[in-house]
Design a protein around this motif. Structure first.
Motif, PDB file in Angstrom:
ATOM      1  N   THR A   7       0.852  -1.186   0.000  1.00  0.00           N
ATOM      2  CA  THR A   7       0.000   0.000   0.000  1.00  0.00           C
ATOM      3  C   THR A   7       0.887   1.234   0.000  1.00  0.00           C
ATOM      4  OG1 THR A   7      -0.055   0.059   2.407  1.00  0.00           O
ATOM      5  CG2 THR A   7      -1.807  -1.147   1.312  1.00  0.00           C
ATOM      6  N   THR A   8       0.364   2.328  -0.584  1.00  0.00           N
ATOM      7  CA  THR A   8       1.090   3.596  -0.586  1.00  0.00           C
ATOM      8  C   THR A   8       0.422   4.524   0.399  1.00  0.00           C
ATOM      9  OG1 THR A   8      -0.276   4.394  -2.399  1.00  0.00           O
ATOM     10  CG2 THR A   8       1.793   3.315  -2.988  1.00  0.00           C
ATOM     11  N   TRP A   9       1.134   5.596   0.696  1.00  0.00           N
ATOM     12  CA  TRP A   9       0.627   6.522   1.712  1.00  0.00           C
ATOM     13  C   TRP A   9       0.448   7.910   1.107  1.00  0.00           C
ATOM     14  CZ3 TRP A   9      -0.330   4.772   6.613  1.00  0.00           C
ATOM     15  CH2 TRP A   9       0.130   3.482   6.877  1.00  0.00           C
ATOM     16  N   TYR A  16      -1.285  11.311   8.025  1.00  0.00           N
ATOM     17  CA  TYR A  16      -1.019  10.146   7.170  1.00  0.00           C
ATOM     18  C   TYR A  16      -2.297   9.319   7.009  1.00  0.00           C
ATOM     19  CZ  TYR A  16       4.006  10.923   7.799  1.00  0.00           C
ATOM     20  OH  TYR A  16       5.266  11.463   7.812  1.00  0.00           O
ATOM     21  N   GLN A  17      -2.529   8.895   5.771  1.00  0.00           N
ATOM     22  CA  GLN A  17      -3.676   8.038   5.502  1.00  0.00           C
ATOM     23  C   GLN A  17      -3.299   7.016   4.443  1.00  0.00           C
ATOM     24  OE1 GLN A  17      -7.648   9.272   3.468  1.00  0.00           O
ATOM     25  NE2 GLN A  17      -7.938   9.641   5.649  1.00  0.00           N
ATOM     26  N   PRO A  18      -3.546   5.730   4.691  1.00  0.00           N
ATOM     27  CA  PRO A  18      -3.198   4.722   3.691  1.00  0.00           C
ATOM     28  C   PRO A  18      -4.108   4.823   2.472  1.00  0.00           C
ATOM     29  CG  PRO A  18      -4.443   3.716   5.463  1.00  0.00           C
ATOM     30  CD  PRO A  18      -4.190   5.134   5.872  1.00  0.00           C
ATOM     31  N   SER A  19      -3.573   4.567   1.305  1.00  0.00           N
ATOM     32  CA  SER A  19      -4.413   4.546   0.106  1.00  0.00           C
ATOM     33  C   SER A  19      -5.245   3.277   0.069  1.00  0.00           C
ATOM     34  CB  SER A  19      -3.552   4.625  -1.153  1.00  0.00           C
ATOM     35  OG  SER A  19      -2.679   3.497  -1.222  1.00  0.00           O
ATOM     36  N   PHE A  21      -6.052  -0.791   2.362  1.00  0.00           N
ATOM     37  CA  PHE A  21      -5.820  -1.759   3.432  1.00  0.00           C
ATOM     38  C   PHE A  21      -5.622  -3.144   2.809  1.00  0.00           C
ATOM     39  CE2 PHE A  21      -8.516   1.351   5.829  1.00  0.00           C
ATOM     40  CZ  PHE A  21      -7.557   1.706   6.770  1.00  0.00           C
ATOM     41  N   ARG A 100      -6.022  -6.486  -1.469  1.00  0.00           N
ATOM     42  CA  ARG A 100      -5.990  -5.027  -1.380  1.00  0.00           C
ATOM     43  C   ARG A 100      -7.374  -4.432  -1.606  1.00  0.00           C
ATOM     44  NH1 ARG A 100      -4.826  -0.358  -4.509  1.00  0.00           N
ATOM     45  NH2 ARG A 100      -3.301   1.035  -3.545  1.00  0.00           N
ATOM     46  N   TYR A 177      -3.133   7.331  10.333  1.00  0.00           N
ATOM     47  CA  TYR A 177      -2.769   5.903  10.325  1.00  0.00           C
ATOM     48  C   TYR A 177      -1.279   5.783  10.047  1.00  0.00           C
ATOM     49  CZ  TYR A 177      -7.803   5.288   9.892  1.00  0.00           C
ATOM     50  OH  TYR A 177      -9.151   5.322  10.104  1.00  0.00           O
ATOM     51  N   CYS A 178      -0.678   4.767  10.645  1.00  0.00           N
ATOM     52  CA  CYS A 178       0.746   4.582  10.392  1.00  0.00           C
ATOM     53  C   CYS A 178       1.123   3.128  10.613  1.00  0.00           C
ATOM     54  CB  CYS A 178       1.588   5.478  11.300  1.00  0.00           C
ATOM     55  SG  CYS A 178       1.170   5.389  13.037  1.00  0.00           S
ATOM     56  N   THR A 181      -1.225  -1.968   8.071  1.00  0.00           N
ATOM     57  CA  THR A 181      -2.435  -1.738   7.267  1.00  0.00           C
ATOM     58  C   THR A 181      -3.216  -3.040   7.060  1.00  0.00           C
ATOM     59  OG1 THR A 181      -1.199  -2.098   5.210  1.00  0.00           O
ATOM     60  CG2 THR A 181      -1.414   0.183   5.985  1.00  0.00           C
TER      61      THR A 181
END
Length: 324
Positions: A7-9, A16-19, A21, A100, A177-178, A181
């Motif tokens: 996953t990218t951020w 921060y938010q994941p693109s 999960f 994903r 988020y960090c 994921t």
């Protein structure tokens, strides 16, 4: 959703938010996912065919156009929604290892799953109220639960669920988020996503608990109260045969209530207090909660409801005669 293990951020200052999960199948049994998918396919197929059959029979049988079966139709539609919401991601993992899921897609699936769960809880309460009126006030049953009243109850159930859950996605989107994921299931749950945040989640925990207790919790309490009143009424009936006949009309509903609430309560307890519970137990309880009730409810009502059973047999006889 696509096949990817990374996953990218998105970075915006300190936010921060994941693109996306990463969903999980059954932990420790990844090599057997293809074989495990067979019973899952059987359960999904049973749920789809069974609930469609219930809806078809009620629609085509005028004698079933009464409150009890209108509520049963609502239950069947809700169960179909739960199945269709979880089937793509679950079988996607088992068959193609597609783990994903995009951040917004995950929040959307989470909202729909929780909304349908809240609706199912409320429909079960409405069905308990219907049984109470039918047993305690049989002569007034049709005048109290008119078709218009049933429609209003259905709309109120949907509105209550939508409004109470609406803040949840926004409360999750405000979090930072960090690191991790990876979700615990093959579908998105509010506690599961919330626990991946590295920000203060007290507001999310508090709001989630309040909403759960004020909706599903209150539904369960009122269902129990309904049955206490039903039992008081049944005890006052003149003969044992009348008592058994009255209670027999409630058996299907009691089974549906137990099948829904027991795994739901178990999953809620695990997510909030069961940090040391093995991941496999957590996963199995989640699948039991979301897949077993939609598959079992049509079977329960087909076996225990003589009206549904007779309508089904008539439909099968007509089909066999038309084939000849």
């Amino acid at each position: 959703m696509e096949h990817d293990s990374h996953t990218t951020w998105e970075f915006n200052g300190s936010f921060y938010q994941p693109s996306a999960f990463l969903m999980m199948g059954i932990p420790g049994l990844e090599a057997l996912h293809h074989w495990i998918s067979i019973p899952f396919c059987a359960l999904y197929l049973t749920a789809l065919l069974g609930n469609c059959m219930i809806l078809f029979i009620i629609k085509k049988t005028p004698s079933l156009h009464e409150p009890m079966y209108y509520f049963l139709s609502m239950l069947a539609v809700t169960d179909l929604g739960l199945v269709l919401c979880t089937l793509p991601t679950t079988l996607g993992i088992f068959w193609f290892n597609m783990r994903r899921i995009g951040f917004d897609a995950c929040l959307t699936q989470m909202y729909i799953i929780h909304l349908l769960s809240f609706i199912e809880s409320s429909v079960l309460l409405a069905m308990a109220f219907d049984r109470f009126i039918a047993i305690s006030h049989p002569l007034r049953h049709s005048s109290i639960l008119t078709k218009t009243t049933v429609i209003k109850i259905g709309l109120a159930i949907i509105l209550r669920g939508m409004v109470s859950l609406l803040p949840i996605p926004f409360l999750l989107k405000r979090l930072t988020y960090c690191g991790k994921t990876e979700l615990s299931h093959s579908f998105c749950f509010h506690p599961d996503i919330m626990n991946l945040a590295c920000a203060d989640i007290k507001v999310n925990v508090f709001y989630g608990m309040i909403i759960l207790l004020s909706t599903v919790g209150m539904d369960f309490i009122f269902i129990v109260l309904s049955y206490i009143l039903i039992i008081k009424t049944v005890i006052s009936l003149a003969t044992k045969e009348e008592c058994l006949k009255a209670l027999n009309t409630c058996v299907s509903h009691i089974c549906a209530v137990l099948v829904f609430f027991i795994p739901m309560i178990g999953l809620s307890m695990i997510h909030r207090f069961g940090k040391n519970v093995p991941p496999l137990v957590n996963t199995l309880v989640a699948y039991t909660y979301l897949i077993i009730p939609p598959a079992l409810n049509p079977i329960i009502y087909s076996i225990k409801s003589s009206h549904i059973r007779e309508a089904l047999l008539r439909a099968l006889r007509r089909k066999s005669e038309s084939d000849w």
